[in-house]
Design an enzyme around this catalytic site. Sequence first.
Site, PDB file in Angstrom:
ATOM      1  N   LYS A 130      -7.382 -25.093  38.028  1.00 56.77           N
ATOM      2  CA  LYS A 130      -7.615 -24.208  39.167  1.00 56.77           C
ATOM      3  C   LYS A 130      -7.863 -25.025  40.420  1.00 56.77           C
ATOM      4  O   LYS A 130      -8.558 -26.049  40.382  1.00 56.77           O
ATOM      5  CB  LYS A 130      -8.817 -23.312  38.865  1.00 56.77           C
ATOM      6  CG  LYS A 130      -9.149 -22.285  39.942  1.00 56.77           C
ATOM      7  CD  LYS A 130     -10.369 -21.488  39.521  1.00 56.77           C
ATOM      8  CE  LYS A 130     -10.773 -20.431  40.525  1.00 56.77           C
ATOM      9  NZ  LYS A 130     -11.969 -19.684  40.071  1.00 56.77           N
ATOM     10  N   SER A 140     -11.404 -15.053  39.989  1.00 59.29           N
ATOM     11  CA  SER A 140     -10.615 -15.835  40.929  1.00 59.29           C
ATOM     12  C   SER A 140      -9.732 -16.895  40.255  1.00 59.29           C
ATOM     13  O   SER A 140      -8.948 -17.556  40.924  1.00 59.29           O
ATOM     14  CB  SER A 140     -11.546 -16.523  41.936  1.00 59.29           C
ATOM     15  OG  SER A 140     -12.442 -17.417  41.287  1.00 59.29           O
ATOM     16  N   SER A 160     -15.137 -15.160  37.083  1.00 64.11           N
ATOM     17  CA  SER A 160     -13.831 -15.630  37.530  1.00 64.11           C
ATOM     18  C   SER A 160     -12.975 -16.284  36.458  1.00 64.11           C
ATOM     19  O   SER A 160     -11.791 -16.524  36.685  1.00 64.11           O
ATOM     20  CB  SER A 160     -13.995 -16.604  38.702  1.00 64.11           C
ATOM     21  OG  SER A 160     -14.371 -15.911  39.862  1.00 64.11           O
TER      22      SER A 160
END
Length: 465
Positions: free
Chosen positions: A77, A152, A176
């Site tokens: 990420k 996220s 997330s």
Amino acid sequence: MIALDAVTLARQIRTKAISPVQLVDAVLRRIEALQPVVNAFITVTADEAREAARRAESALMAGETLGPLHGVPFSVKDLLFTKGVRTTMGSVIFADQVPAEDAVAVRRLRDAGAILIGKTTTPEFGHKPLTDSPLFGVTRNPWNLSRTAGGSSGGAAAAVASGQGPLALGTDGGGSIRIPAACCGIVGLKPTLGRVPNIHAGDLFSTVSYVGPMTRTVADAAACFDAIVGFDPGDPYSRPEPSDDAREADVRGLRLAWMPRVGNRLVDGETLAACEGAVRHLEGRGAHVETIEEDFAIFEPVFLTFLQAGLAARIGAHMKTFGDRVAKSLRESVERGAQWTGADYASALAQRTVVFRRVQALFERFDVLISPTIARPALDADHDAHAPIVIDGQEAGSIRGAWYPYTFPFNLSGHPAISLPCGWSSGGLPIGLQIVGPWYADRRVLALAAHLERERPCARAIPLS
């Protein structure tokens, strides 16, 4: 090859049934094919990955000692530092940032032999549970391109679900990892606070953000967890590994708290039925189940104080320069965070202690807590964060208060939590189940998830194949 799990790939590489070079090439072709429709990556490290694969193959042929994930591709990420590879935080503010060192988890995966293939998308600074940004656009759910991949860590979840690499590292500041795992039908683990070091967090002593694995199987999540876990002096919550974190799930006699609502008014009927089906399966195997109505949704303002104040502290100074080039939702969060006073923040710290004590009290009565991961399957990809969500035809409140009140309490309390698929909606979208355990019981949580995955399999063929 793209359909194989990481544990199988590592084994077949060791036996020379699969070449690391061929594997990396296959994954890169898959990324190239799906990037225009799924948009899971912000940076693809194709040249570096191919070179690492050639080195991995040379080491294999030379009979060198190999790491447990030798030759297996992984993504990261874009909130996590990667040495020599740009790390944008999903924002124009850091569009050209290139870190000088890896995050601890990234370095440990490399040391285990895994090969970095790229950086996955995230909303700016991971500030919301949908994945879009002015820097790269919208990331879409591979099961239904009109739906969100969640957030996220939405890019990581979409990539893993669609065969763009078997392993991903995500971060979880309020759900997330678990929210996009539920949206995309994969496994996502938020470890115990400090168990996977996160030394680059700007607020080390009050952090609610965690680094964890995102995979298609529980075994892969466990293998990734084993590679990245362990003490690091740079994280004040890090400690030596406990000796009593069992790798087996003893379901008979397990004291299980079933938490269908946690204070939110509505839960999608299909979601509730799928999750309760998993709970009743465990009850049939000898677990003692009690349904409880603990209200954690009331702590949403505490979570928002940490989120918004942290954003204001980190990027408030940049807003004059970049304000018109960041998302409206991020600007609003920063502006709200700037209004919190020191007294507000101190109060939030005290309330975080209350959350911790309430969860700890539950673990005096129960061995695990089980709930839906989110209150309904994936929202539309273009959902307005200010608009109420709809559950079974009824307006159910805000995204935070009605979609994911199940996740952020355990960011505040520090307990390990995993999301795994437990069923499918009539519309063909995945449904996620959350299992929460005591501090440092990460492997026990993984073992119980593996038990459910084995006895109630619900995996489907990779989408967009």
